[in-house]
Motif scaffolding. Structure first.
Motif, PDB file in Angstrom:
ATOM      1  N   GLN A 221       0.830  -1.205   0.000  1.00 53.10           N
ATOM      2  CA  GLN A 221       0.000   0.000   0.000  1.00 53.10           C
ATOM      3  C   GLN A 221       0.862   1.251   0.000  1.00 53.10           C
ATOM      4  O   GLN A 221       0.522   2.257  -0.623  1.00 53.10           O
ATOM      5  CB  GLN A 221      -0.938  -0.001   1.209  1.00 53.10           C
ATOM      6  CG  GLN A 221      -2.070  -1.009   1.122  1.00 53.10           C
ATOM      7  CD  GLN A 221      -3.035  -0.708  -0.017  1.00 53.10           C
ATOM      8  OE1 GLN A 221      -3.370   0.443  -0.275  1.00 53.10           O
ATOM      9  NE2 GLN A 221      -3.477  -1.752  -0.708  1.00 53.10           N
ATOM     10  N   GLN A 224       2.054   1.920  -3.497  1.00 52.39           N
ATOM     11  CA  GLN A 224       0.959   2.474  -4.299  1.00 52.39           C
ATOM     12  C   GLN A 224       0.721   3.930  -3.954  1.00 52.39           C
ATOM     13  O   GLN A 224       0.586   4.783  -4.851  1.00 52.39           O
ATOM     14  CB  GLN A 224      -0.326   1.677  -4.067  1.00 52.39           C
ATOM     15  CG  GLN A 224      -1.524   2.235  -4.823  1.00 52.39           C
ATOM     16  CD  GLN A 224      -2.776   1.424  -4.605  1.00 52.39           C
ATOM     17  OE1 GLN A 224      -2.931   0.334  -5.173  1.00 52.39           O
ATOM     18  NE2 GLN A 224      -3.685   1.927  -3.787  1.00 52.39           N
ATOM     19  N   ASP A 254     -10.415   4.254  -5.097  1.00 50.29           N
ATOM     20  CA  ASP A 254      -9.468   5.147  -4.433  1.00 50.29           C
ATOM     21  C   ASP A 254      -9.767   6.620  -4.695  1.00 50.29           C
ATOM     22  O   ASP A 254      -9.035   7.489  -4.213  1.00 50.29           O
ATOM     23  CB  ASP A 254      -8.036   4.851  -4.905  1.00 50.29           C
ATOM     24  CG  ASP A 254      -7.579   3.445  -4.533  1.00 50.29           C
ATOM     25  OD1 ASP A 254      -7.932   3.004  -3.428  1.00 50.29           O
ATOM     26  OD2 ASP A 254      -6.896   2.808  -5.342  1.00 50.29           O
TER      27      ASP A 254
END
Length: 335
Positions: A221, A224, A254
């Motif tokens: 994460q 990203q 997102d």
């Protein structure tokens, strides 16, 4: 470039209306270094061609042989002479004998390639996002670094690529990385590194007022978030951010305002199983019973699945598409 290769290049540029250039010729020569061209001549003159590129794809902890079909082309005065049918049949028969499990192609017509046993099997997701709406990401413990083309860069990206979900997608040895991202296109690159380890990469281009993501692959994460932050830092310079992503990407989740984007699910590549026994050796028997009909390779005309069930008659293409979808196959590549 050799004379025969140059003939193929001339046909490819004519048939696909591509400008001739030294860079394009070098990319074509690189492709031929790991591909097999099939050509048809009429009265000694080159009339048609297909290029069969040998790949491997990830499948159930294994790597299956795959035939990538491309550059299907004929000069206009020779179209309709049956040469493409002959070449496609030759390619499939050769690949069957070589134990090739699968074949993929990007069709100009799904119906046309359906006659050779191919079936629509893969989707893409096309995002067009107002630049200011792209996820802002965040600053993380690691760092993003812009990179130039090098053997080390491809090794770093390959290490990340090999660890993410890739079922159905290409295995990328060095020559494939070089072909796609050095010869065929010359995009920009960025990697995310944390504690000396590469955990993500971004491949991107600029196209007029669009920032175009070619690939964004991350293992964490944090990677990203950092790469999203890098992309969003370009928002002042571009109107939109575009990304044609594999079907398992869900960027829309997102976004702060997902209704402000354009999102299309696009039909993409076709696929077919070439050597059914080679495929089943790795895949195992399907959970459904089917009687396979393969008009090009009758060796595949067998019954598969549970013997206790009444088999449904299925073309080899329909069977391929069902198995790929049930096993959540994706395709990252831009052929």
């Amino acid at each position: 470039m050799e004379k025969k290769q140059h003939e193929l290049f001339e046909l490819a540029t004519y048939a696909f209306n591509k400008p001739r250039s030294k860079e394009r010729e070098e990319a074509f020569e690189k492709l031929l270094s790991f591909s097999k061209p099939y050509s048809y001549r009429e009265n000694g003159e080159l009339s048609s061609m297909i290029i069969d590129t040998s790949f491997h794809v990830y499948w159930k902890e294994a790597k299956l042989k795959m035939s990538g079909i491309g550059y299907v082309a004929s000069y206009p005065e020779f179209r309709g002479n049956g040469s493409i049918r002959k070449l496609m049949t030759d390619i499939l028969e050769d690949n069957y004998e070589a134990g090739t499990a699968l074949s993929y192609l990007a069709p100009f017509s799904y119906q046309f390639y359906g006659q050779f046993g191919y079936h629509y099997a893969f989707d893409q997701k096309a995002y067009t996002i107002p630049a200011q709406e792209f996820p802002k990401g965040k600053k993380t413990a690691g760092q993003v670094q812009r990179r130039t083309v090098s053997e080390e860069l491809f090794e770093d990206m390959a290490e990340v690529h090999d660890q993410v979900y890739n079922q159905g997608s290409l295995v990328r040895p060095q020559h494939v990385w070089e072909y796609y991202f050095k010869h065929k296109a010359q995009p920009f690159f960025a990697t995310y590194e944390e504690n000396g380890k590469i955990l993500g990469y971004l491949i991107y281009e600029f196209s007029d007022t669009a920032f175009v993501i070619r690939e964004c692959v991350t293992l964490t994460q944090e990677a990203q978030a950092a790469l999203y932050r890098f992309v969003s830092s370009h928002a002042a310079s571009f109107e939109v951010i575009k990304w044609i992503a594999p079907s398992n990407v869900f960027l829309e989740y997102d976004l702060a305002e997902p209704s402000r984007i354009q999102l299309q699910l696009r039909p993409y590549m076709q696929a077919r199983i070439v050597n059914l026994q080679a495929f089943l050796k790795v895949n195992g028997q399907p959970e459904f019973a089917a009687r396979i009909v393969d008009d090009i390779l009758p060796q595949n005309n067998i019954c598969v699945g549970p013997e206790t069930d009444e088999p449904e008659e299925m073309t080899i293409g329909a069977f391929t598409a069902r198995v790929l979808r049930e096993n959540k196959a994706i395709l990252r590549e831009y052929f």
